[in-house]
Design an enzyme around this catalytic site. Structure first.
Site: not given
Ligand code: NVA
Ligand code: CP
Length: 315
Positions: A142, A145
């Site tokens: 990610h 983020q």
């Molecule tokens: N680790 C989480 C992050 C959500 C923004 C997921 O992948 O669901």
């Molecule tokens: N933190 C994040 O990526 O949030 P969303 O899943 O709401 O996009």
């Protein structure tokens, strides 16, 4: 007609794939734009409108609140536009390949942001797209983020390379981006994870090979001791098998971030979480809603950091 050399699009796929000087410049620019906007109404456009006339397609195979809204608003503030495509809006859901989707979208839009389960879908998109692609979260990482989180931590604690950051819980996609960031931004990272949910060994190896100071331990107390910042994330991510959720709750219960665990960190340590949060699971309400929590600044900074990512890809 004579043709010039075909230039490769600039993709934002992972923190370990981008030059650290470029990452630094993106964050500096994000802070400058944020400052220039401070005190102005939210709907005001940035004066220079660098992305006027550009369109970003946002493809969502998985749900999102922050990623969806922050990219949309970011494009608007920079003078561009977006089109949101959920998987059931697309022929993808009826079997059209990601490769064909990439070829077609590239004929219409200037950049594509993808949120998906399997990282291999992102790779297939990149292999067949002729416009920049942005990773809006996969099961593996990610990176957007992480950019917002580094910006937030610097705003609150100053120089990032002086910080000791402790991760508590599942060694998941967000953890991988923190691992990549340890090499690119120079902070010390300690990951406290149960053995069954340890972080990506290849990411840790890459980061160590590139000079990162990383500890992986099964003791969350060891990870958090004297840290500047404690980070946690959901125990069950979107890509995880729901049937395994009960088992994960048992494994991760000792990794909950609560006041007792925070007391092991520095007196003025902060807490970070990418959201959405599950109060009473990975963190108590007392911590996430308390004065040490940076969660809401992290959410805001998704907007500012991603505006820099967009301009880096598209200008
Ligand atoms: N680790 C989480 C992050 C959500 C923004 C997921 O992948 O669901
Ligand atoms: N933190 C994040 O990526 O949030 P969303 O899943 O709401 O996009």
């Amino acid at each position: 007609m004579k043709q010039g050399p075909v230039s490769q699009p600039r993709h934002f796929l992972d923190i370990n794939l981008i030059d650290s000087a470029d990452l630094r410049a993106m964050l500096d620019r994000a802070k400058a734009r944020k400052m220039a906007r401070s005190g102005q109404p939210k709907g005001v456009l940035d004066e220079d409108l660098p992305l006027a006339g550009k369109v970003l397609a946002m493809v969502f195979i998985q749900p999102s609140t922050r990623t969806r809204v922050s990219f949309d608003i970011g494009m608007r503030q920079l003078g561009g536009q977006t089109i949101v495509l959920n998987s059931d809006d697309l022929q993808l859901d009826r079997g059209e390949t990601m490769a064909d989707t990439a070829r077609v979208l590239s004929r219409y839009v200037d950049a594509i942001m993808l949120r998906t389960k399997g990282h291999e879908m992102l790779e297939e998109l990149v292999a067949h797209a002729s416009v920049p692609v942005i990773n809006g979260l996969t099961d593996a990482s990610h990176p957007c983020q992480l950019m917002a989180d580094i910006m937030t931590l610097e705003e609150h604690r100053g120089e990032i390379h002086k910080q000791v950051i402790a991760w508590s819980g599942d060694g998941n996609n967000v953890a991988t981006s923190w691992i990549h960031g340890a090499a690119q931004f120079g902070y010390e990272l300690r990951l406290g994870c149960p053995p069954q949910l340890s972080p990506s060994a290849s990411a840790v190896q890459w980061a160590r090979d590139n000079g990162a100071d990383i500890t992986v331990t099964q003791s969350v107390e060891e990870a958090v001791a004297g840290a500047d910042c404690v980070v946690s994330d959901a125990w069950v991510s979107m890509h995880d098998d729901d049937e395994a959720a009960g088992n994960r709750h048992n494994m991760l219960a000792p990794f909950q971030v609560n006041e007792k665990l925070m007391a092991r960190a520095k007196d003025d340590a902060v807490f970070m979480h990418c959201l959405p949060v599950h109060r009473g699971e990975e963190v108590t309400a007392e911590v996430i809603d308390g004065p040490r929590s940076l969660a809401w600044d992290e959410a805001e900074n998704r907007l500012h950091a991603q505006k820099s990512i967009l301009t880096w890809c598209l200008e």
